[in-house]
Design a protein around this motif. Structure first.
Motif, PDB file in Angstrom:
ATOM      1  N   ALA A   1       0.830  -1.208   0.000  1.00 10.54           N
ATOM      2  CA  ALA A   1       0.000   0.000   0.000  1.00 10.54           C
ATOM      3  C   ALA A   1       0.858   1.249   0.000  1.00 10.54           C
ATOM      4  CB  ALA A   1      -0.905   0.002   1.224  1.00 10.54           C
ATOM      5  N   THR A   2       0.276   2.332  -0.483  1.00 10.77           N
ATOM      6  CA  THR A   2       0.949   3.629  -0.380  1.00 10.77           C
ATOM      7  C   THR A   2       0.468   4.318   0.891  1.00 10.77           C
ATOM      8  OG1 THR A   2      -0.772   4.887  -1.545  1.00 10.77           O
ATOM      9  CG2 THR A   2       0.963   3.864  -2.915  1.00 10.77           C
ATOM     10  N   LYS A   3       1.254   5.252   1.351  1.00 10.78           N
ATOM     11  CA  LYS A   3       0.882   6.024   2.542  1.00 10.78           C
ATOM     12  C   LYS A   3      -0.434   6.765   2.293  1.00 10.78           C
ATOM     13  CE  LYS A   3       2.928   9.054   5.969  1.00 10.78           C
ATOM     14  NZ  LYS A   3       4.131   9.717   6.434  1.00 10.78           N
ATOM     15  N   GLU A   4      -0.582   7.279   1.089  1.00 11.53           N
ATOM     16  CA  GLU A   4      -1.805   8.008   0.727  1.00 11.53           C
ATOM     17  C   GLU A   4      -3.029   7.096   0.825  1.00 11.53           C
ATOM     18  OE1 GLU A   4      -3.756  10.609  -2.910  1.00 11.53           O
ATOM     19  OE2 GLU A   4      -1.839   9.604  -3.228  1.00 11.53           O
ATOM     20  N   GLU A   5      -2.929   5.879   0.297  1.00 10.52           N
ATOM     21  CA  GLU A   5      -4.055   4.948   0.367  1.00 10.52           C
ATOM     22  C   GLU A   5      -4.430   4.651   1.817  1.00 10.52           C
ATOM     23  OE1 GLU A   5      -3.406   2.224  -3.628  1.00 10.52           O
ATOM     24  OE2 GLU A   5      -2.119   1.865  -1.885  1.00 10.52           O
ATOM     25  N   LEU A   6      -3.417   4.443   2.640  1.00 11.85           N
ATOM     26  CA  LEU A   6      -3.670   4.106   4.043  1.00 11.85           C
ATOM     27  C   LEU A   6      -4.278   5.270   4.826  1.00 11.85           C
ATOM     28  CD1 LEU A   6      -0.474   2.011   4.858  1.00 11.85           C
ATOM     29  CD2 LEU A   6      -2.737   1.189   4.190  1.00 11.85           C
ATOM     30  N   ASN A   7      -3.965   6.486   4.425  1.00  6.00           N
ATOM     31  CA  ASN A   7      -4.505   7.669   5.108  1.00  6.00           C
ATOM     32  C   ASN A   7      -5.848   8.122   4.556  1.00  6.00           C
ATOM     33  OD1 ASN A   7      -2.407   8.032   6.997  1.00  6.00           O
ATOM     34  ND2 ASN A   7      -1.142   9.026   5.445  1.00  6.00           N
ATOM     35  N   GLU A   8      -6.113   7.847   3.292  1.00  4.77           N
ATOM     36  CA  GLU A   8      -7.298   8.373   2.619  1.00  4.77           C
ATOM     37  C   GLU A   8      -8.470   7.395   2.553  1.00  4.77           C
ATOM     38  OE1 GLU A   8      -7.506  11.597   1.528  1.00  4.77           O
ATOM     39  OE2 GLU A   8      -5.529  11.872   2.434  1.00  4.77           O
ATOM     40  N   LYS A   9      -8.252   6.149   2.965  1.00  3.93           N
ATOM     41  CA  LYS A   9      -9.305   5.133   2.880  1.00  3.93           C
ATOM     42  C   LYS A   9      -9.546   4.535   4.263  1.00  3.93           C
ATOM     43  CE  LYS A   9      -8.285   4.194  -1.929  1.00  3.93           C
ATOM     44  NZ  LYS A   9      -8.729   3.283  -2.956  1.00  3.93           N
ATOM     45  N   SER A  10     -10.682   3.850   4.401  1.00  4.64           N
ATOM     46  CA  SER A  10     -11.048   3.311   5.721  1.00  4.64           C
ATOM     47  C   SER A  10     -11.950   2.099   5.568  1.00  4.64           C
ATOM     48  CB  SER A  10     -11.784   4.385   6.534  1.00  4.64           C
ATOM     49  OG  SER A  10     -13.049   4.659   5.942  1.00  4.64           O
ATOM     50  N   PHE A  11     -12.152   1.420   6.690  1.00 10.04           N
ATOM     51  CA  PHE A  11     -13.267   0.467   6.776  1.00 10.04           C
ATOM     52  C   PHE A  11     -13.810   0.481   8.183  1.00 10.04           C
ATOM     53  CE2 PHE A  11      -9.896  -2.697   7.624  1.00 10.04           C
ATOM     54  CZ  PHE A  11     -10.456  -3.507   8.592  1.00 10.04           C
ATOM     55  N   LYS A  12     -15.007  -0.060   8.317  1.00 12.36           N
ATOM     56  CA  LYS A  12     -15.793   0.098   9.542  1.00 12.36           C
ATOM     57  C   LYS A  12     -15.414  -0.898  10.634  1.00 12.36           C
ATOM     58  CE  LYS A  12     -20.507   0.864  11.030  1.00 12.36           C
ATOM     59  NZ  LYS A  12     -21.892   0.927  10.671  1.00 12.36           N
ATOM     60  N   HIS A  13     -15.291  -0.361  11.838  1.00  9.56           N
ATOM     61  CA  HIS A  13     -15.103  -1.149  13.058  1.00  9.56           C
ATOM     62  C   HIS A  13     -16.464  -1.174  13.764  1.00  9.56           C
ATOM     63  CE1 HIS A  13     -13.998  -1.884  17.274  1.00  9.56           C
ATOM     64  NE2 HIS A  13     -12.939  -2.505  16.784  1.00  9.56           N
ATOM     65  N   PRO A  14     -16.830  -2.308  14.410  1.00  3.80           N
ATOM     66  CA  PRO A  14     -18.159  -2.380  15.043  1.00  3.80           C
ATOM     67  C   PRO A  14     -18.407  -1.350  16.151  1.00  3.80           C
ATOM     68  CG  PRO A  14     -16.960  -4.479  15.281  1.00  3.80           C
ATOM     69  CD  PRO A  14     -16.091  -3.553  14.503  1.00  3.80           C
ATOM     70  N   ILE A  15     -17.378  -0.872  16.807  1.00  2.04           N
ATOM     71  CA  ILE A  15     -17.530   0.106  17.892  1.00  2.04           C
ATOM     72  C   ILE A  15     -17.150   1.522  17.441  1.00  2.04           C
ATOM     73  CG2 ILE A  15     -16.799   0.761  20.237  1.00  2.04           C
ATOM     74  CD1 ILE A  15     -18.370  -1.887  20.133  1.00  2.04           C
ATOM     75  N   PHE A  16     -16.005   1.653  16.789  1.00  2.00           N
ATOM     76  CA  PHE A  16     -15.466   2.968  16.434  1.00  2.00           C
ATOM     77  C   PHE A  16     -16.035   3.552  15.140  1.00  2.00           C
ATOM     78  CE2 PHE A  16     -11.882   1.012  18.837  1.00  2.00           C
ATOM     79  CZ  PHE A  16     -11.876   1.896  19.899  1.00  2.00           C
ATOM     80  N   GLY A  17     -16.709   2.754  14.349  1.00  2.00           N
ATOM     81  CA  GLY A  17     -17.156   3.224  13.039  1.00  2.00           C
ATOM     82  C   GLY A  17     -15.997   3.186  12.056  1.00  2.00           C
ATOM     83  N   GLN A  18     -16.014   4.090  11.080  1.00  2.00           N
ATOM     84  CA  GLN A  18     -14.965   4.108  10.046  1.00  2.00           C
ATOM     85  C   GLN A  18     -13.617   4.458  10.668  1.00  2.00           C
ATOM     86  OE1 GLN A  18     -17.192   2.597   7.387  1.00  2.00           O
ATOM     87  NE2 GLN A  18     -15.308   3.384   6.524  1.00  2.00           N
ATOM     88  N   ILE A  19     -12.641   3.586  10.445  1.00  2.00           N
ATOM     89  CA  ILE A  19     -11.273   3.807  10.925  1.00  2.00           C
ATOM     90  C   ILE A  19     -10.357   3.883   9.702  1.00  2.00           C
ATOM     91  CG2 ILE A  19      -9.320   2.776  12.167  1.00  2.00           C
ATOM     92  CD1 ILE A  19     -11.204   1.515  14.091  1.00  2.00           C
ATOM     93  N   PRO A  20      -9.500   4.901   9.651  1.00  2.00           N
ATOM     94  CA  PRO A  20      -8.550   4.969   8.535  1.00  2.00           C
ATOM     95  C   PRO A  20      -7.703   3.689   8.472  1.00  2.00           C
ATOM     96  CG  PRO A  20      -8.397   6.939   9.918  1.00  2.00           C
ATOM     97  CD  PRO A  20      -9.293   5.976  10.622  1.00  2.00           C
ATOM     98  N   LEU A  21      -7.394   3.264   7.251  1.00  2.00           N
ATOM     99  CA  LEU A  21      -6.624   2.031   7.094  1.00  2.00           C
ATOM    100  C   LEU A  21      -5.310   2.075   7.870  1.00  2.00           C
ATOM    101  CD1 LEU A  21      -7.124   1.238   3.288  1.00  2.00           C
ATOM    102  CD2 LEU A  21      -8.520   0.521   5.254  1.00  2.00           C
ATOM    103  N   CYS A  22      -4.687   3.247   7.954  1.00  5.58           N
ATOM    104  CA  CYS A  22      -3.402   3.365   8.659  1.00  5.58           C
ATOM    105  C   CYS A  22      -3.514   2.997  10.141  1.00  5.58           C
ATOM    106  CB  CYS A  22      -2.816   4.761   8.500  1.00  5.58           C
ATOM    107  SG  CYS A  22      -3.825   6.075   9.226  1.00  5.58           S
ATOM    108  N   GLN A  23      -4.700   3.119  10.718  1.00  2.00           N
ATOM    109  CA  GLN A  23      -4.873   2.795  12.136  1.00  2.00           C
ATOM    110  C   GLN A  23      -5.120   1.306  12.388  1.00  2.00           C
ATOM    111  OE1 GLN A  23      -7.821   5.867  13.617  1.00  2.00           O
ATOM    112  NE2 GLN A  23      -6.297   5.862  15.272  1.00  2.00           N
TER     113      GLN A  23
END
Length: 166
Positions: free
Chosen positions: A117-139
């Motif tokens: 992955a690129t740093k940009e992809e990891l910072n600009e995209k996300s997926f949903k966590h059941p508690i936190f909601g959308q989390i950036p891929l980098c996290q």
């Protein structure tokens, strides 16, 4: 390095199960919680699912950008979270060596996804966590280590329980 904490927690997990026989490793605690094997199986399943989801979102042109979340609270075991069905462990008997190997391969998969992955992809995209909601891929990469740290506490209590029965 981003995986430094994850690697330390993983070493601590392996150190915690060192003295167990494979039978003890598969034994359930008196509170009917997960066995040490089931805890490690859950961690391997979770890491694999996270790696797969990150990989899919990297390719998703409509993936949402998200604000960083306070994922550090993940280690707090007071907050109970039901494991999603696809990360629930089985009652199958597995040796410590088999589960260490499963965790090794789930980590290789996560590393491969990170490195592709690129740093940009990891910072600009996300997926949903059941508690936190959308989390950036980098996290999601540090989240894996925090999630394992949460279960390390559970693992130590479980080992204490099953070894006092012997």
């Amino acid at each position: 390095m981003i995986f430094e904490n994850n690697n330390k927690v993983r070493r601590d997990l392996f150190k915690a199960i060192e003295g167990l026989s494979d039978d003890q490793f598969n034994a359930k605690p008196s509170n009917e919680g997960w066995s040490p094997k089931q805890i490690l199986e859950h961690l391997a399943l979770m890491e694999t699912v996270i790696a797969k989801n990150i990989s899919q979102e990297i390719k998703n042109p409509t993936s949402l950008k998200a604000m960083k979340k306070p994922i550090g609270v993940s280690t707090n075991r007071i907050i109970k979270v039901e494991a999603p069905g696809y990360t629930s462990p089985t009652d199958d008997y597995h040796t410590k060596a088999e589960m260490k190997e499963a965790l090794h391969y789930s980590r290789l998969y996560l590393l491969d996804v990170y490195e592709s992955a690129t740093k940009e992809e990891l910072n600009e995209k996300s997926f949903k966590h059941p508690i936190f909601g959308q989390i950036p891929l980098c996290q999601w990469f540090p989240f894996v280590g925090l999630h394992e740290k949460r279960h390390l506490k559970q693992l130590k209590l479980t080992i204490e329980d099953i070894t006092k029965k012997d």
